[in-house]
Structures are given as C-alpha cells and as structure tokens.
Design an enzyme around this catalytic site. Structure first.
Site, mmCIF file in Angstrom:
data_model
loop_
_atom_site.group_PDB
_atom_site.id
_atom_site.type_symbol
_atom_site.label_atom_id
_atom_site.label_comp_id
_atom_site.label_asym_id
_atom_site.label_seq_id
_atom_site.Cartn_x
_atom_site.Cartn_y
_atom_site.Cartn_z
ATOM 1 N N ALA A 198 5.661 7.195 5.914
ATOM 2 C CA ALA A 198 5.436 5.761 6.169
ATOM 3 C C ALA A 198 4.176 5.473 6.972
ATOM 4 O O ALA A 198 3.737 4.328 7.036
ATOM 5 C CB ALA A 198 6.656 5.175 6.888
ATOM 6 N N HIS A 239 1.368 11.925 -15.443
ATOM 7 C CA HIS A 239 0.576 10.973 -14.659
ATOM 8 C C HIS A 239 -0.719 11.724 -14.336
ATOM 9 O O HIS A 239 -0.875 12.299 -13.259
ATOM 10 C CB HIS A 239 1.330 10.571 -13.380
ATOM 11 C CG HIS A 239 0.505 9.696 -12.459
ATOM 12 N ND1 HIS A 239 -0.106 8.540 -12.876
ATOM 13 C CD2 HIS A 239 0.183 9.823 -11.147
ATOM 14 C CE1 HIS A 239 -0.761 7.998 -11.856
ATOM 15 N NE2 HIS A 239 -0.611 8.765 -10.802
HETATM 16 N N1 NAI Z 1 2.256 8.573 -8.196
HETATM 17 C C1 NAI Z 1 1.337 7.665 -8.002
HETATM 18 O O1 NAI Z 1 1.087 6.827 -8.868
HETATM 19 C C2 NAI Z 1 0.602 7.650 -6.701
HETATM 20 C C3 NAI Z 1 0.726 8.720 -5.853
HETATM 21 N N2 NAI Z 1 0.051 8.744 -4.667
HETATM 22 C C4 NAI Z 1 0.262 9.918 -3.823
HETATM 23 O O2 NAI Z 1 1.013 9.548 -2.669
HETATM 24 C C5 NAI Z 1 0.704 10.448 -1.605
HETATM 25 C C6 NAI Z 1 0.331 9.655 -0.362
HETATM 26 O O3 NAI Z 1 -0.900 8.979 -0.562
HETATM 27 P P1 NAI Z 1 -1.567 8.161 0.642
HETATM 28 O O4 NAI Z 1 -0.549 7.307 1.297
HETATM 29 O O5 NAI Z 1 -2.798 7.569 0.122
HETATM 30 O O6 NAI Z 1 -1.946 9.357 1.653
HETATM 31 P P2 NAI Z 1 -2.058 9.292 3.245
HETATM 32 O O7 NAI Z 1 -2.825 10.499 3.679
HETATM 33 O O8 NAI Z 1 -2.540 7.960 3.686
HETATM 34 O O9 NAI Z 1 -0.551 9.453 3.716
HETATM 35 C C7 NAI Z 1 0.120 10.661 3.573
HETATM 36 C C8 NAI Z 1 1.357 10.642 4.421
HETATM 37 O O10 NAI Z 1 1.991 11.908 4.290
HETATM 38 C C9 NAI Z 1 2.281 12.438 5.566
HETATM 39 N N3 NAI Z 1 2.202 13.894 5.531
HETATM 40 C C10 NAI Z 1 1.107 14.653 5.299
HETATM 41 N N4 NAI Z 1 1.430 15.959 5.413
HETATM 42 C C11 NAI Z 1 2.762 15.989 5.701
HETATM 43 C C12 NAI Z 1 3.678 17.058 5.970
HETATM 44 N N5 NAI Z 1 3.290 18.335 5.960
HETATM 45 N N6 NAI Z 1 4.975 16.730 6.231
HETATM 46 C C13 NAI Z 1 5.361 15.444 6.256
HETATM 47 N N7 NAI Z 1 4.538 14.414 6.047
HETATM 48 C C14 NAI Z 1 3.251 14.682 5.772
HETATM 49 C C15 NAI Z 1 1.205 11.849 6.489
HETATM 50 O O11 NAI Z 1 1.652 11.869 7.832
HETATM 51 C C16 NAI Z 1 1.088 10.446 5.921
HETATM 52 O O12 NAI Z 1 2.115 9.618 6.439
HETATM 53 C C17 NAI Z 1 -0.417 11.354 -2.134
HETATM 54 O O13 NAI Z 1 0.120 12.561 -2.612
HETATM 55 C C18 NAI Z 1 -1.000 10.540 -3.262
HETATM 56 O O14 NAI Z 1 -1.675 11.322 -4.205
HETATM 57 C C19 NAI Z 1 -0.732 7.713 -4.265
HETATM 58 C C20 NAI Z 1 -0.877 6.620 -5.080
HETATM 59 C C21 NAI Z 1 -0.237 6.501 -6.359
HETATM 60 O O1 OAA Z 2 -5.209 8.789 -8.375
HETATM 61 C C1 OAA Z 2 -4.567 9.175 -7.372
HETATM 62 O O2 OAA Z 2 -4.710 10.260 -6.815
HETATM 63 C C2 OAA Z 2 -3.516 8.251 -6.871
HETATM 64 C C3 OAA Z 2 -2.687 7.912 -8.043
HETATM 65 O O3 OAA Z 2 -1.933 8.724 -8.545
HETATM 66 C C4 OAA Z 2 -2.999 6.678 -8.748
HETATM 67 O O4 OAA Z 2 -3.424 5.686 -8.149
HETATM 68 O O5 OAA Z 2 -2.784 6.661 -9.968
#
Ligand code: NAI
Ligand code: OAA
EC number: 1.1.1.37
Length: 317
Positions: free
Chosen positions: A9, A178
């Site tokens: 979060a 994805h």
């Molecule tokens: N499936 C999709 O369509 C999408 C997936 N994502 C993915 O969501 C994830 C988060 O993206 P963001 O919020 O931009 O990254 P961010 O870096 O802003 O947030 C990551 C979060 O994960 C936590 N975290 C990191 N290492 C950790 C660990 N070892 N244990 C527990 N918590 C940990 C951090 O404290 C932070 O709260 C990424 O893997 C990103 O690629 C993001 C956007 C779309």
């Molecule tokens: O592209 C990324 O790494 C984040 C994601 O999955 C998206 O926005 O589709």
C-alpha cells in the site's frame, strides 16, 4: 460489507488503488499493509485518505499495519507488493524476485484467511498468479490476477477514438500474457453491438498499430512518468466492485484454466472469466484459428517462465 486489504500500500499503485476502492459502496473496512519501517508513511496515507473520505462523505474504517497477522478477517486481498520494472526492462525480468515475495505472502494468507479472494497485480502478473495459487493452497476460483483486463481497456480506448464513439459502445478483449505475446480477439470485438468486421470502416482500421500501442503502453508510460498508476488503479477497482457486488460480469483476468479454451490449459493466463462474490470462473471459448495459434504461443511462453520460477523457488527453500 467487506474488509479489503491492500498489500504494497505504500507503493504508487497500492495507494491509488486504496483511493479508487474507497469509492465502492460494499467496502466497510480497509487495511493498508506495508513493510516494517514504513509505519510513518502508512500513518500519513491513512490521515490523507481519511480527509478525502470526509470530503466525499465516505464512511470506511481505515487502518494500517506492517504485520500480516492483522489481515486475518479480510474478504479480499489486493497484492501490489513487489518491484516495478525500470525503463528498458521486461515485466518477466521481475519474475523470480517478485515470486519470492508473493510465495511467502500467499502462504500466510492461505493459512490465516482460507475463504478470502486473492487478487494479484504484481508483475509478471500471470506468473505471480500461479505462484500465489500454489503457495496459498486456495482454490483456483479464489486466486486471480489483473491479467489482460487493463490491456483490453487500452485497446477499447483506441478503438473508441478511431470510430469516434463513446467507450461504452466498444466491447473488446485481449487474452494471453499481460506482455509481449498478448492476443487481441477481433472476433469478439463489437461496436454498438455490431461485430467490428461488419462495419464498412473496418478495412481501414490500423489493427496492428493499435495492438503494438497496447503492447508498449506500460513501457511508454514508465519511460515518461516513472510508473503506471491511474489505469491500473481504476482497473483494480472495477474488479473489486465486480466481486463485492456479486455482479457476474465477464472480464479478462489471469486465472487458472484446466482446458477451457480449445482444450488448452494447466496455466494461469489472461482469459475471459465470470466474476462474482465466490471468485473467478473462466468461460469456455471458441476462437478463430489465428487467435488459437496466438493463444497457444502465449501459453507455452508463460508455462515455461512459470515452471522455471517454481523450480527456483523450490530450490531456494
Ligand atoms: N498487472 C498490471 O497491470 C500492473 C502491475 N503493476 C505491478 O505492480 C507492482 C507495484 O508497482 P508500483 O506500485 O508502481 O511499485 P512501487 O515501487 O511504487 O511499490 C511497490 C510496493 O511493494 C513493496 N515491496 C517491495 N519489495 C517488497 C518486499 N520484499 N516485501 C514486501 N513488500 C515489498 C514496496 O514497499 C511498495 O509498497 C509492480 O510489480 C508493477 O510491475 C503495476 C501496474 C499495472
Ligand atoms: O508496464 C508495466 O510494467 C506496468 C503494467 O503492467 C502496465 O501498466 O500494464
């Protein structure tokens, strides 16, 4: 009424998802979970969000924790914890590092919340869904990932702009990974209820250009502004609303399929699924030949990465 827990979060996607989910009327409690050491940041997030709830007239009990033991009564977990990719990286480059986080988290959730729904956002999302399914021990209907829902929304937006119609007039789907090997289903694309290839302007549609734009959309946003936030945050809320509202919508998410699509299965990947309060149920499909071929390729790719990650996880234990 439901308790929603967001893991990760303090991250970009997690905190915006908290905001979008707080607009869902079925949510009574929300728990923001972050890593130890992030207590002040989490407290600040709670105060800031509470102000927005007050301004909007929303009455949700909001709390935070850095301890997974506090998540026990959650109805739904949204997992955004883990590394995001950097410019130039592929989502699959994150697979093993993020799988370690997901495996450990899923094991705890499976033990302490056996009836919950576990919703993966962390990338590579198809592989993370498989890891969460295995290590949580939950049933396939209880574990799913954002999959190609966001990709489908991106394509929908491009089609709506091309035909100059409201986005709600466009129905379309992308299935598969994805990622690079995603497969657009033109056979399932309609505008105002009319199959897209029955429209006279279809012949001029820059279909390949559109799908290339969708494929590189995340990468382009990350290059320009650091992370994708608003698209995923709203897409997450749509899924949570569909589940808690028991809406039975068919959305394209990463889910475990046995053999629902042309006999292809034993993988977690983006497929259309009926979604309600009990979870996620893939819809058996019949596709065009080129779509089946593309889907098979995507499945082979995701199966291989998933198997490699599972092997490394087991070896590291
Ligand atoms: N499936 C999709 O369509 C999408 C997936 N994502 C993915 O969501 C994830 C988060 O993206 P963001 O919020 O931009 O990254 P961010 O870096 O802003 O947030 C990551 C979060 O994960 C936590 N975290 C990191 N290492 C950790 C660990 N070892 N244990 C527990 N918590 C940990 C951090 O404290 C932070 O709260 C990424 O893997 C990103 O690629 C993001 C956007 C779309
Ligand atoms: O592209 C990324 O790494 C984040 C994601 O999955 C998206 O926005 O589709």
């Amino acid at each position: 009424m439901a308790k929603v827990t967001i893991l990760g979060a303090t991250g970009n996607v997690g905190i915006f998802a908290a905001h979008t989910i707080s607009e869902i009327p079925y949510v009574s409690d929300m728990l923001l979970v972050g890593r130890p050491g992030r207590e002040d940041f989490l407290a600040g997030c709670c105060r800031d969000l509470s102000d927005s709830f007050a301004a909007r007239g929303t009455d949700i009990r909001l709390s935070y924790s850095t301890n997974l033991a506090d998540t026990k009564d959650s109805d739904i977990f949204i997992c955004t914890a883990g590394m995001p990719r950097q410019p130039g990286q592929d989502r699959n480059d994150l697979a093993f590092e993020n799988a370690k986080i997901i495996a450990e988290t899923a094991e705890t959730i499976g033990r302490s919340s056996p009836d919950a729904i576990l919703f993966l956002v962390t990338n590579p999302v198809d592989v993370m869904t498989a890891v969460a399914l295995k290590y949580s021990g939950l049933q396939p209907r209880q574990v799913f990932g954002l999959g190609t829902h966001l990709d489908s929304m991106r394509l929908k937006s491009l089609i709506a702009r091309y035909f100059r119609v409201h986005v709600s007039e466009v129905h379309t789907r992308i299935i598969g990974e994805h990622g690079e090997s995603m497969v657009p289903l033109w056979s399932a694309t309609t505008i105002g209820g009319i199959r897209i290839n029955h429209l006279p302007t279809f012949s001029g549609l820059p279909a390949q250009e559109m799908i290339d734009t969708v494929r590189t959309s995340g990468e382009a946003i990350i290059r320009d502004k650091g992370s994708t936030v608003y698209g995923p945050g709203e897409a997450i809320a749509t899924l949570v609303r569909t589940i808690l509202g028991d809406e039975n919508r068919i959305l394209t998410v990463s889910s475990y399929i046995k053999s629902e699509i042309h006999g292809i299965g034993d993988v977690c990947i983006g497929v259309p699924a009926r979604i309600n309060r009990n979870g996620v149920f893939p819809v058996p499909l019949s596709l065009e030949e080129d779509e089946v071929a593309g889907f098979k390729e995507s499945v082979v790719k995701i199966r291989k990465i998933t198997a490699e990650v599972m092997e490394r996880l087991e070896a590291a234990r």
